[in-house]
Design a protein around this motif. Structure first.
Motif, mmCIF file in Angstrom:
data_model
loop_
_atom_site.group_PDB
_atom_site.id
_atom_site.type_symbol
_atom_site.label_atom_id
_atom_site.label_comp_id
_atom_site.label_asym_id
_atom_site.label_seq_id
_atom_site.Cartn_x
_atom_site.Cartn_y
_atom_site.Cartn_z
ATOM 1 N N SER A 79 0.817 -1.209 0.000
ATOM 2 C CA SER A 79 0.000 0.000 0.000
ATOM 3 C C SER A 79 0.852 1.262 0.000
ATOM 4 C CB SER A 79 -0.925 0.013 1.223
ATOM 5 O OG SER A 79 -0.188 0.229 2.415
ATOM 6 N N VAL A 80 0.259 2.329 -0.531
ATOM 7 C CA VAL A 80 0.841 3.677 -0.466
ATOM 8 C C VAL A 80 -0.298 4.620 -0.073
ATOM 9 C CG1 VAL A 80 2.562 3.175 -2.243
ATOM 10 C CG2 VAL A 80 0.373 4.187 -2.909
ATOM 11 N N PRO A 81 -0.012 5.855 0.349
ATOM 12 C CA PRO A 81 -1.094 6.793 0.667
ATOM 13 C C PRO A 81 -2.047 6.978 -0.515
ATOM 14 C CG PRO A 81 1.000 7.629 1.495
ATOM 15 C CD PRO A 81 1.319 6.411 0.680
ATOM 16 N N VAL A 82 -3.337 7.089 -0.196
ATOM 17 C CA VAL A 82 -4.357 7.147 -1.254
ATOM 18 C C VAL A 82 -4.180 8.361 -2.158
ATOM 19 C CG1 VAL A 82 -6.067 5.815 0.025
ATOM 20 C CG2 VAL A 82 -5.929 8.296 0.366
ATOM 21 N N ALA A 83 -3.489 9.381 -1.698
ATOM 22 C CA ALA A 83 -3.284 10.571 -2.525
ATOM 23 C C ALA A 83 -2.436 10.277 -3.757
ATOM 24 C CB ALA A 83 -2.623 11.680 -1.691
ATOM 25 N N TYR A 84 -1.728 9.136 -3.782
ATOM 26 C CA TYR A 84 -0.846 8.809 -4.902
ATOM 27 C C TYR A 84 -1.495 7.822 -5.875
ATOM 28 C CZ TYR A 84 2.805 11.181 -2.303
ATOM 29 O OH TYR A 84 3.549 12.128 -1.636
ATOM 30 N N GLY A 85 -2.796 7.685 -5.824
ATOM 31 C CA GLY A 85 -3.479 6.779 -6.740
ATOM 32 C C GLY A 85 -3.209 7.107 -8.199
ATOM 33 N N HIS A 86 -2.948 6.053 -9.002
ATOM 34 C CA HIS A 86 -2.716 6.170 -10.444
ATOM 35 C C HIS A 86 -1.451 6.963 -10.779
ATOM 36 C CE1 HIS A 86 -6.694 4.478 -11.031
ATOM 37 N NE2 HIS A 86 -7.190 5.403 -10.224
ATOM 38 N N ARG A 87 -0.497 7.015 -9.851
ATOM 39 C CA ARG A 87 0.776 7.701 -10.103
ATOM 40 C C ARG A 87 1.872 6.673 -10.369
ATOM 41 N NH1 ARG A 87 0.862 12.637 -7.069
ATOM 42 N NH2 ARG A 87 3.053 12.899 -7.702
ATOM 43 N N ASP A 88 2.877 7.088 -11.145
ATOM 44 C CA ASP A 88 4.053 6.252 -11.364
ATOM 45 C C ASP A 88 4.995 6.379 -10.168
ATOM 46 O OD1 ASP A 88 3.243 5.346 -13.895
ATOM 47 O OD2 ASP A 88 4.006 7.175 -14.847
ATOM 48 N N VAL A 89 5.547 5.260 -9.724
ATOM 49 C CA VAL A 89 6.403 5.256 -8.537
ATOM 50 C C VAL A 89 7.655 4.426 -8.803
ATOM 51 C CG1 VAL A 89 4.509 5.567 -6.901
ATOM 52 C CG2 VAL A 89 5.181 3.249 -7.577
ATOM 53 N N TRP A 90 8.675 4.634 -7.966
ATOM 54 C CA TRP A 90 9.855 3.786 -7.995
ATOM 55 C C TRP A 90 9.854 2.895 -6.765
ATOM 56 C CZ3 TRP A 90 12.511 4.835 -3.611
ATOM 57 C CH2 TRP A 90 12.496 6.143 -3.104
ATOM 58 N N CYS A 102 7.845 8.433 -4.882
ATOM 59 C CA CYS A 102 7.268 9.101 -6.054
ATOM 60 C C CYS A 102 8.072 10.380 -6.289
ATOM 61 C CB CYS A 102 5.803 9.418 -5.826
ATOM 62 S SG CYS A 102 4.970 10.145 -7.257
ATOM 63 N N GLY A 103 8.730 10.488 -7.431
ATOM 64 C CA GLY A 103 9.620 11.610 -7.665
ATOM 65 C C GLY A 103 10.783 11.544 -6.684
ATOM 66 N N GLY A 104 11.013 12.622 -5.959
ATOM 67 C CA GLY A 104 12.071 12.637 -4.954
ATOM 68 C C GLY A 104 11.565 12.381 -3.556
ATOM 69 N N GLU A 105 10.319 11.914 -3.417
ATOM 70 C CA GLU A 105 9.699 11.744 -2.092
ATOM 71 C C GLU A 105 9.512 10.267 -1.759
ATOM 72 O OE1 GLU A 105 5.696 13.299 0.315
ATOM 73 O OE2 GLU A 105 5.896 13.579 -1.858
ATOM 74 N N LEU A 106 9.907 9.873 -0.568
ATOM 75 C CA LEU A 106 9.646 8.519 -0.081
ATOM 76 C C LEU A 106 8.242 8.491 0.506
ATOM 77 C CD1 LEU A 106 12.124 6.302 1.900
ATOM 78 C CD2 LEU A 106 9.714 6.350 2.491
ATOM 79 N N ILE A 107 7.371 7.606 0.003
ATOM 80 C CA ILE A 107 5.967 7.642 0.406
ATOM 81 C C ILE A 107 5.515 6.413 1.180
ATOM 82 C CG2 ILE A 107 5.346 9.159 -1.508
ATOM 83 C CD1 ILE A 107 4.235 6.725 -2.980
ATOM 84 N N ALA A 108 6.279 5.311 1.148
ATOM 85 C CA ALA A 108 5.852 4.106 1.867
ATOM 86 C C ALA A 108 7.058 3.233 2.169
ATOM 87 C CB ALA A 108 4.818 3.321 1.061
#
Length: 249
Positions: A79-90, A102-108
């Motif tokens: 899981s990741v925060p719901v605000a990142y739905g349908h986003r490309d992530v690394w 996501c981008g330069g931010e660590l989200i999970a």
């Protein structure tokens, strides 16, 4: 490695390996005239310098967040925060954890799962959505196995008794403080709020900040009259006299 060693953490395992390697430095291997330690000193002279940044020992991949705020890595969903739905992530897959950004931010950040077709949830990721759809609080799968300390259930019961549906939403707002505070700090704040009778989001947030900053709280308890208070009247001698005289009948 025989038998297979068992340790509580990777750090303790690495410390054990280092200790065993240091113990062997005085040994001489078959076919050699120097000890392991002496050969190591000679090897270090010709070794290249370490790179300026440490090597990141992980498997790197990319992915896309699904409509359920999940990212597939290998055979499992994280899981990741719901605000990142349908986003490309690394994605970075380590031996013991999976890190998603996501981008330069660590989200999970999750413990690595080695099962197949499993889902690894962080309940905090879904709280913003549940705050908007508050009736899903008891049915949401990501929260199903969330074992919070018992004081949280007491806080929810008191909030719902005071404001029903609005109290349930305020309870989720308290849970969302976990986006900022550690569970131990928030747990301490909830316990203090129950002791003071300050059953409210603002009070819990204030108490959590005071716990982290190690300063005394400044609460006006007249603003939080949410727990019943006992009112004991002064005994009147006249009341007893009326009983003796029969006037009370």
């Amino acid at each position: 490695m025989v038998p297979v060693p068992r340790f509580v953490s990777w750090a303790s395992f690495n410390a054990y390996l280092e200790e065993q390697c240091r113990k062997r430095q005085a040994d001489v291997q078959r076919g050699q005239s120097e000890t392991i330690g002496e050969r190591l000193v000679r090897d270090l002279v010709v070794m290249s310098d370490l790179p300026p940044a440490p090597f990141d020992a992980c498997d790197q991949a990319t992915g896309r967040v699904s409509s359920q705020a999940l990212v597939r890595y290998k055979t499992n969903d994280y899981s990741v925060p719901v605000a990142y739905g349908h986003r490309d992530v690394w994605i970075r897959g380590y031996v013991d954890e999976v890190v998603i950004g996501c981008g330069g931010e660590l989200i999970a950040r999750h413990p690595r799962c080695y099962d197949r077709e499993d889902m690894v949830f962080d309940p905090v990721h879904y709280l913003p959505l549940i705050e908007r759809k508050i009736n899903a609080l008891d049915q949401a799968a990501p929260l199903a196995e969330w074992n919070l300390p018992p004081e949280f259930a007491t806080l929810r019961r008191l909030m719902e008794a005071r404001m029903i549906k609005a109290g349930r939403r305020e309870y989720v707002q308290v849970l969302r403080l976990l986006e900022t505070f550690d569970i131990d700090d928030l747990h301490a704040a909830v316990k203090k709020a129950l002791q003071l009778g300050a059953v409210g989001f603002d009070a819990v947030k204030h108490l959590a900040l005071c716990h982290v900053e190690k300063r005394p709280p400044k609460l006006d308890l007249d603003v939080y009259p949410y727990l019943p208070r006992a009112n004991v009247g002064t005994t009147s001698a006249a009341s007893y006299m009326s009983l003796l005289s029969g006037d009370a009948a």
